[in-house]
Scaffold this motif. Sequence first.
Motif, PDB file in Angstrom:
ATOM      1  N   LYS A  98      15.116   5.454 -47.336  1.00  0.00           N
ATOM      2  CA  LYS A  98      16.248   6.014 -46.609  1.00  0.00           C
ATOM      3  C   LYS A  98      17.467   5.114 -46.771  1.00  0.00           C
ATOM      4  O   LYS A  98      17.348   3.911 -46.911  1.00  0.00           O
ATOM      5  N   HIS A 157      20.829   3.725 -45.072  1.00  0.00           N
ATOM      6  CA  HIS A 157      21.502   3.495 -43.795  1.00  0.00           C
ATOM      7  C   HIS A 157      22.833   2.801 -44.052  1.00  0.00           C
ATOM      8  O   HIS A 157      22.918   1.918 -44.894  1.00  0.00           O
ATOM      9  N   ARG A 203      23.484   3.847 -39.269  1.00  0.00           N
ATOM     10  CA  ARG A 203      23.255   5.302 -39.232  1.00  0.00           C
ATOM     11  C   ARG A 203      22.559   5.755 -40.500  1.00  0.00           C
ATOM     12  O   ARG A 203      22.881   5.289 -41.594  1.00  0.00           O
ATOM     13  N   LEU A 204      21.642   6.681 -40.363  1.00  0.00           N
ATOM     14  CA  LEU A 204      20.969   7.273 -41.503  1.00  0.00           C
ATOM     15  C   LEU A 204      21.936   8.226 -42.204  1.00  0.00           C
ATOM     16  O   LEU A 204      22.466   9.141 -41.580  1.00  0.00           O
TER      17      LEU A 204
END
Length: 50
Positions: free
Chosen positions: A17, A19, A23-24
Amino acid sequence: MARRPRHRRRLRLHRPKVHRDGRLVGAIGVGGGAPEQDHAFALTAVEALV
């Protein structure tokens, strides 16, 4: 004689993921090589983005 499954068992690797500022903002998924190769490539891509 036991039936063999038609599909191979897939190796479960998490999708890296992305970031930013806590925040993603996305994830990286790739395919085409061995699962371990795809995962290593995706991790390298995430490192280049952050």
